[in-house]
Scaffold this active site. Structure first.
Site, mmCIF file in Angstrom:
data_model
loop_
_atom_site.group_PDB
_atom_site.id
_atom_site.type_symbol
_atom_site.label_atom_id
_atom_site.label_comp_id
_atom_site.label_asym_id
_atom_site.label_seq_id
_atom_site.Cartn_x
_atom_site.Cartn_y
_atom_site.Cartn_z
ATOM 1 N N GLY A 1 -113.545 87.065 -32.886
ATOM 2 C CA GLY A 1 -113.027 85.804 -32.341
ATOM 3 C C GLY A 1 -113.322 85.802 -30.850
ATOM 4 N N ARG A 2 -112.416 85.185 -30.077
ATOM 5 C CA ARG A 2 -112.654 85.055 -28.632
ATOM 6 C C ARG A 2 -112.815 86.406 -27.938
ATOM 7 N NH1 ARG A 2 -108.279 82.003 -29.428
ATOM 8 N NH2 ARG A 2 -108.497 79.746 -29.346
ATOM 9 N N ILE A 3 -111.856 87.316 -28.188
ATOM 10 C CA ILE A 3 -111.864 88.587 -27.445
ATOM 11 C C ILE A 3 -113.011 89.477 -27.929
ATOM 12 C CG2 ILE A 3 -110.506 90.648 -26.851
ATOM 13 C CD1 ILE A 3 -107.960 88.893 -27.205
ATOM 14 N N ARG B 1 -113.371 87.268 -41.582
ATOM 15 C CA ARG B 1 -113.118 86.425 -42.760
ATOM 16 C C ARG B 1 -114.200 85.347 -42.854
ATOM 17 N NH1 ARG B 1 -106.979 84.853 -42.231
ATOM 18 N NH2 ARG B 1 -107.758 84.910 -40.128
ATOM 19 N N THR C 1 -107.655 97.337 -29.388
ATOM 20 C CA THR C 1 -106.909 96.631 -28.337
ATOM 21 C C THR C 1 -106.147 95.449 -28.952
ATOM 22 O OG1 THR C 1 -108.884 95.311 -27.859
ATOM 23 C CG2 THR C 1 -108.466 97.196 -26.419
ATOM 24 N N SER C 2 -106.049 95.447 -30.287
ATOM 25 C CA SER C 2 -105.446 94.304 -30.977
ATOM 26 C C SER C 2 -103.963 94.545 -31.253
ATOM 27 C CB SER C 2 -106.250 94.071 -32.251
ATOM 28 O OG SER C 2 -105.568 93.257 -33.125
ATOM 29 N N ARG C 3 -103.682 95.275 -32.316
ATOM 30 C CA ARG C 3 -102.316 95.663 -32.642
ATOM 31 C C ARG C 3 -102.351 97.056 -33.280
ATOM 32 N NH1 ARG C 3 -100.786 92.391 -29.553
ATOM 33 N NH2 ARG C 3 -99.407 90.621 -29.903
ATOM 34 N N GLU D 1 -95.186 101.562 -30.986
ATOM 35 C CA GLU D 1 -95.127 101.377 -29.533
ATOM 36 C C GLU D 1 -93.667 101.400 -29.120
ATOM 37 O OE1 GLU D 1 -97.276 97.953 -28.096
ATOM 38 O OE2 GLU D 1 -99.124 98.625 -29.044
ATOM 39 N N HIS E 1 -100.596 99.311 -23.803
ATOM 40 C CA HIS E 1 -100.643 97.877 -24.129
ATOM 41 C C HIS E 1 -100.699 97.019 -22.856
ATOM 42 C CE1 HIS E 1 -99.523 94.836 -27.499
ATOM 43 N NE2 HIS E 1 -100.285 94.262 -26.592
ATOM 44 N N ILE E 2 -101.803 97.181 -22.113
ATOM 45 C CA ILE E 2 -101.953 96.412 -20.860
ATOM 46 C C ILE E 2 -103.101 95.407 -20.940
ATOM 47 C CG2 ILE E 2 -100.940 98.162 -19.328
ATOM 48 C CD1 ILE E 2 -104.033 98.704 -18.563
ATOM 49 N N GLY E 3 -103.573 95.116 -22.159
ATOM 50 C CA GLY E 3 -104.736 94.231 -22.315
ATOM 51 C C GLY E 3 -104.658 92.958 -21.491
HETATM 52 C C1 DGY Z 1 -100.975 89.290 -26.781
HETATM 53 O O1 DGY Z 1 -101.085 88.258 -26.121
HETATM 54 O O2 DGY Z 1 -100.919 89.282 -28.010
HETATM 55 C C2 DGY Z 1 -100.938 90.563 -26.032
HETATM 56 O O3 DGY Z 1 -100.914 91.646 -26.880
HETATM 57 C C3 DGY Z 1 -99.767 90.604 -25.061
HETATM 58 O O4 DGY Z 1 -98.680 90.007 -25.593
#
Ligand code: DGY
Length: 327
Positions: A157-159, A180, A238-240, A269, A288-290
């Site tokens: 997607g975007r990221i 998907r 870097t997602s979840r 976390e 979690h500083i993305g």
């Molecule tokens: C998001 O936007 O989902 C980042 O993980 C921070 O909340």
């Protein structure tokens, strides 16, 4: 417009709060840096018409049923796995989020973690602190290079797209992805190739996770999946954290089934300070500083406020995640 009370469950950049107050919303905020306890969240939400929350607020079915009077929920973040969207939809509560504004910030972290893991940077930094930098050793501390390698994106997607652009530009990486739906724009712009999940695992030198956390993706990166990856592969998330099984990841790294990892999200976390990943040579972990840049967080605050303002002024939520809501 009636007097509308908005509860904000975390301290946010003031830009969004100022926007709401300028439009005469009555804004009440939780003023502590620690996450709001659930009972206090419920108590405050009950006294308000609208809620702005972050990933630390548990907006589950129990909360939603206690606070079914809420007219709108606006999530400060692009991810919203802390919210039971099905239940909100059933109750007719629109939920908004803040996409787009944190894309570059998060892609930068994925890109940085990839380089940090590939050159053992975090581990090497700790060696200096421990006074273990003694002399130049031609055969020690060797990382791996990224030039012309294959980047696999899970969730383009975007990221994921911005991560792919960075990898293409800096290292001429070959881009493959599994989604998907096919991303034809990325296929044209980045020469990205859609592959099956198994091919993604088998071919990626770096596998970067950018998918949402859902029932289909939770725990998807497990022992069986790590076993299908290259022993030289680097896993980036870097997602979840919920998307990877952390014990399986530790085992895969320890057994040399994959080479390294870069994580901005962990499972659970916060990560415990004794987690073995923190002492692994080829691993880089961040808390979690993305989206943690001034620009991204201001943008998130602005969009979170805009969702509320537009809902009350023009009966639309600019970034609505549940358009199928019942009422
Ligand atoms: C998001 O936007 O989902 C980042 O993980 C921070 O909340």
């Amino acid at each position: 417009m009636k007097d509308i009370k908005v509860f904000v469950s975390s301290i946010l950049p003031v830009i969004g709060i100022d926007m709401l107050r300028k439009e005469n919303f009555n804004v009440v905020t939780w003023n502590d840096k620690t996450p709001i306890p659930q009972d206090i969240l419920i108590k405050n939400a009950k006294e308000c018409d609208a809620l702005i929350c972050t990933l630390t607020a548990k907006i589950d079915a129990a909360f939603l049923n206690e606070c079914s009077h809420l007219e709108i929920i606006s999530q400060f973040g692009v991810g919203y796995d802390n919210i039971d969207i099905n239940e909100a939809t059933k109750l007719g509560i629109p939920v908004g989020n803040t996409p787009g504004v944190l894309t570059d910030a998060t892609a930068d972290v994925a890109f940085g973690l990839m380089i940090a893991a590939s050159r053992k940077m975090f581990f090497m930094h700790k060696k200096i602190e421990k006074d273990e930098w003694k002399h130049f050793t031609p055969t020690s501390n060797l990382g791996i290079e990224l030039k012309n390698k294959t980047l696999g994106i899970f969730g383009l997607g975007r990221i994921g797209n911005e991560m792919a652009k960075r990898c293409k530009g800096a290292y001429n990486m070959n881009i493959i992805y599994h989604n998907r739906n096919k991303n034809t724009e990325a296929e044209q712009l980045l020469d990205a190739k859609y592959v099956s999940f198994d091919d993604l695992l088998a071919q990626s030198d770096v596998l970067s996770v950018h998918s949402v956390s859902s029932n289909e993706t939770k725990g998807i990166f497990n022992k069986a999946v790590f076993n299908k990856m290259k022993p030289t592969a680097i896993f980036i998330n870097t997602s979840r954290g919920a998307l990877h099984n952390e014990e399986d990841l530790i085992e895969a790294l320890t057994a040399g089934r994959i080479w390294g990892a870069g994580l901005d999200v962990t499972n659970p976390e916060p990560m415990h300070k004794n987690n073995p990943l923190l002492n692994m040579e080829n691993v880089a972990v961040l808390p979690h500083i993305g989206s943690a840049t001034v620009e991204a967080r201001n943008g998130m605050s602005r969009l979170a406020a805009e969702n509320i303002i537009e809902f009350y002024k023009n009966n639309r939520v600019p970034n609505l995640v549940n358009p199928q809501k019942a009422t």
